[in-house]
Design an enzyme around this catalytic site. Structure first.
Site, PDB file in Angstrom:
ATOM      1  N   GLU A  24      36.422  35.916  40.168  1.00 15.95           N
ATOM      2  CA  GLU A  24      36.619  34.370  39.719  1.00 15.95           C
ATOM      3  C   GLU A  24      35.376  33.589  39.678  1.00 15.95           C
ATOM      4  O   GLU A  24      34.901  33.157  40.835  1.00 15.95           O
ATOM      5  CB  GLU A  24      37.610  33.987  40.756  1.00 15.95           C
ATOM      6  CG  GLU A  24      39.092  34.709  40.967  1.00 15.95           C
ATOM      7  CD  GLU A  24      39.962  33.703  41.758  1.00 15.95           C
ATOM      8  OE1 GLU A  24      41.031  33.543  40.876  1.00 15.95           O
ATOM      9  OE2 GLU A  24      39.834  33.285  42.608  1.00 15.95           O
ATOM     10  N   ASN A  41      48.616  32.378  42.646  1.00 16.49           N
ATOM     11  CA  ASN A  41      48.048  31.737  43.864  1.00 16.49           C
ATOM     12  C   ASN A  41      48.530  30.411  43.707  1.00 16.49           C
ATOM     13  O   ASN A  41      48.169  29.624  43.250  1.00 16.49           O
ATOM     14  CB  ASN A  41      46.595  31.813  43.690  1.00 16.49           C
ATOM     15  CG  ASN A  41      45.984  31.163  44.881  1.00 16.49           C
ATOM     16  OD1 ASN A  41      46.638  30.795  45.878  1.00 16.49           O
ATOM     17  ND2 ASN A  41      44.586  30.862  44.758  1.00 16.49           N
ATOM     18  N   TRP A  42      49.514  30.042  44.679  1.00 15.55           N
ATOM     19  CA  TRP A  42      50.044  28.813  44.571  1.00 15.55           C
ATOM     20  C   TRP A  42      49.162  27.589  45.303  1.00 15.55           C
ATOM     21  O   TRP A  42      49.417  26.505  45.398  1.00 15.55           O
ATOM     22  CB  TRP A  42      51.450  28.662  45.269  1.00 15.55           C
ATOM     23  CG  TRP A  42      52.546  29.001  44.077  1.00 15.55           C
ATOM     24  CD1 TRP A  42      52.346  29.898  42.990  1.00 15.55           C
ATOM     25  CD2 TRP A  42      53.845  28.173  43.977  1.00 15.55           C
ATOM     26  NE1 TRP A  42      53.386  29.583  42.285  1.00 15.55           N
ATOM     27  CE2 TRP A  42      54.364  28.967  42.853  1.00 15.55           C
ATOM     28  CE3 TRP A  42      54.576  27.490  44.773  1.00 15.55           C
ATOM     29  CZ2 TRP A  42      55.671  28.718  42.449  1.00 15.55           C
ATOM     30  CZ3 TRP A  42      55.971  27.353  44.457  1.00 15.55           C
ATOM     31  CH2 TRP A  42      56.265  27.737  43.323  1.00 15.55           C
ATOM     32  N   LYS A  43      48.125  28.127  46.038  1.00 11.47           N
ATOM     33  CA  LYS A  43      47.414  27.159  46.993  1.00 11.47           C
ATOM     34  C   LYS A  43      48.003  26.209  47.617  1.00 11.47           C
ATOM     35  O   LYS A  43      49.058  26.608  48.186  1.00 11.47           O
ATOM     36  CB  LYS A  43      46.283  26.620  45.828  1.00 11.47           C
ATOM     37  CG  LYS A  43      45.571  27.413  44.862  1.00 11.47           C
ATOM     38  CD  LYS A  43      44.741  26.731  44.187  1.00 11.47           C
ATOM     39  CE  LYS A  43      44.366  27.600  43.098  1.00 11.47           C
ATOM     40  NZ  LYS A  43      42.787  27.152  42.487  1.00 11.47           N
ATOM     41  N   GLU A  88      37.686  28.679  47.112  1.00  8.24           N
ATOM     42  CA  GLU A  88      37.915  27.510  47.819  1.00  8.24           C
ATOM     43  C   GLU A  88      37.971  27.543  49.308  1.00  8.24           C
ATOM     44  O   GLU A  88      37.302  26.565  50.051  1.00  8.24           O
ATOM     45  CB  GLU A  88      39.217  26.903  47.561  1.00  8.24           C
ATOM     46  CG  GLU A  88      39.300  26.557  46.014  1.00  8.24           C
ATOM     47  CD  GLU A  88      40.587  26.497  45.239  1.00  8.24           C
ATOM     48  OE1 GLU A  88      41.754  26.800  45.929  1.00  8.24           O
ATOM     49  OE2 GLU A  88      40.632  26.563  43.959  1.00  8.24           O
ATOM     50  N   SER A 120      41.387  29.745  35.140  1.00  8.94           N
ATOM     51  CA  SER A 120      41.704  29.403  34.179  1.00  8.94           C
ATOM     52  C   SER A 120      42.477  30.400  33.039  1.00  8.94           C
ATOM     53  O   SER A 120      42.296  30.264  31.739  1.00  8.94           O
ATOM     54  CB  SER A 120      40.717  28.384  33.248  1.00  8.94           C
ATOM     55  OG  SER A 120      40.635  27.363  34.208  1.00  8.94           O
ATOM     56  N   GLY A 166      46.112  30.652  39.250  1.00  8.83           N
ATOM     57  CA  GLY A 166      46.386  29.368  40.094  1.00  8.83           C
ATOM     58  C   GLY A 166      47.300  28.572  39.272  1.00  8.83           C
ATOM     59  O   GLY A 166      48.472  28.780  39.352  1.00  8.83           O
ATOM     60  N   GLY A 167      46.870  27.491  38.600  1.00  5.53           N
ATOM     61  CA  GLY A 167      47.709  26.477  37.902  1.00  5.53           C
ATOM     62  C   GLY A 167      49.158  27.012  37.052  1.00  5.53           C
ATOM     63  O   GLY A 167      49.859  26.449  37.131  1.00  5.53           O
ATOM     64  N   GLY A 191      40.473  26.093  37.571  1.00  3.61           N
ATOM     65  CA  GLY A 191      40.953  24.983  37.552  1.00  3.61           C
ATOM     66  C   GLY A 191      40.356  23.906  36.754  1.00  3.61           C
ATOM     67  O   GLY A 191      40.532  22.758  36.624  1.00  3.61           O
ATOM     68  N   HIS A 241      38.994  33.630  48.927  1.00  3.76           N
ATOM     69  CA  HIS A 241      38.866  32.865  47.816  1.00  3.76           C
ATOM     70  C   HIS A 241      37.650  31.812  47.653  1.00  3.76           C
ATOM     71  O   HIS A 241      37.376  31.223  48.668  1.00  3.76           O
ATOM     72  CB  HIS A 241      40.203  32.182  47.663  1.00  3.76           C
ATOM     73  CG  HIS A 241      40.559  31.276  46.352  1.00  3.76           C
ATOM     74  ND1 HIS A 241      39.927  30.143  46.034  1.00  3.76           N
ATOM     75  CD2 HIS A 241      41.151  31.859  45.178  1.00  3.76           C
ATOM     76  CE1 HIS A 241      40.376  29.754  44.806  1.00  3.76           C
ATOM     77  NE2 HIS A 241      41.151  30.815  44.427  1.00  3.76           N
TER      78      HIS A 241
HETATM   79  C1  PEP Z   1      42.380  30.876  41.383  1.00  7.29           C
HETATM   80  O1  PEP Z   1      42.367  29.588  42.364  1.00  7.29           O
HETATM   81  O2  PEP Z   1      42.670  31.720  41.924  1.00  7.29           O
HETATM   82  C2  PEP Z   1      42.585  30.324  40.097  1.00  7.29           C
HETATM   83  C3  PEP Z   1      42.432  31.348  39.278  1.00  7.29           C
HETATM   84  O3  PEP Z   1      42.998  29.221  39.585  1.00  7.29           O
HETATM   85  P1  PEP Z   1      43.277  28.738  38.062  1.00  7.29           P
HETATM   86  O4  PEP Z   1      43.964  29.761  37.445  1.00  7.29           O
HETATM   87  O5  PEP Z   1      43.956  27.408  38.278  1.00  7.29           O
HETATM   88  O6  PEP Z   1      41.838  28.551  37.563  1.00  7.29           O
END
Ligand code: PEP
Length: 246
Positions: free
Chosen positions: A161, A8-10, A93, A206, A227-228, A167, A91
């Protein structure tokens, strides 16, 4: 069940990042035992589909309507039109920043399936909800209201999640992940019947090259939403590698 690993590149990525997407495509091509996808900003979907057909490319959200007066929004049909094969909905966010309700997420999941795209429906508790002992109640309530129970199981995945793990570098204990994924499986079975055994339940929050092996070995963890650590092939590859050995 084959593992599904989705990045997920956001709100990250411009045309300058096509090289990074290409590097990820190269890694994914070598991982035949894993399903791999990348959910990109809408601006990059069409060009990434054209340049890297080996990758399953998705969106990060869609509107619940097919078209109309919704300035700034993108429909599931529009995502499909440029070659996306899936989208994330719900999501945390978006639930927090855009005030999306479970009913909104349900509508978006329906629109996604109606357009012929796969959908990843996100759920997860806040830290305050976990501290209050309400994590399971909150998550199962989100599942009940966000997953369209009458649509069957085709093309539907769920991502658990924990909001506090996204994050932050913090991850729940393996026992907590195991317990939540088992509870989600039971809830999906109650809603969807035996076919719910085929719904992939992803863990997100994470996940990285250092913890993917342990997380992906847990019962009912059928993949990851990343994500990251999905922003470069260097960080994403060890997660795909861990999934390919499960
Ligand atoms: C996400 O935003 O779906 C996510 C899992 O982010 P991260 O891996 O950066 O925690």
């Amino acid at each position: 069940m084959r593992k599904l690993i989705v990045g997920n590149w956001k709100m990250n990525g411009t045309l300058a990042d096509l090289e990074a997407i290409g590097n990820i495509a190269d890694v994914a091509e070598g991982m035949e035992a894993v399903d791999c996808g990348l959910c990109l900003p809408a601006t990059l979907i069409g060009v990434a589909v054209a340049q890297f057909p080996i990758l399953a490319i998705g969106g990060q959200d869609c509107h619940m309507n097919e078209s109309g007066a919704h300035t700034g929004c993108v429909s599931a049909g529009m995502l499909k039109d440029v070659g996306a094969t899936m989208t994330i909905v719900g999501h945390s966010e978006r639930r927090a920043d855009q005030g999306e309700s479970n009913a909104d997420v349900n509508g978006k999941a329906r629109a996604t399936r109606a357009a012929g795209l796969d959908v990843i429906i996100c759920v997860g508790e806040t830290e305050a909800e976990r501290d209050a002992g309400k994590a399971e109640e909150v998550v199962l309530g989100q599942i009940e209201a966000s997953v369209p129970g009458d649509l069957g199981t085709d093309g539907i995945s769920v991502a658990y999640e924990p909001v506090w793990a996204i994050g932050t570098g913090r991850v729940p204990s393996s026992d907590d992940v195991r317990a939540m994924h088992a509870a989600i499986r039971s809830k999906l079975t109650a809603m969807l019947g035996d076919a719910a055994s085929g719904v992939r339940i992803l863990y997100g929050g994470s996940m990285n090259g250092g913890n993917a092996d342990e997380l992906l070995a847990i019962d009912n963890v059928d993949g990851g939403l990343i994500g990251g650590a999905s922003l470069s092939a260097e960080k994403f590859a060890p997660i795909l590698q861990a999934a390919s050995t499960k």
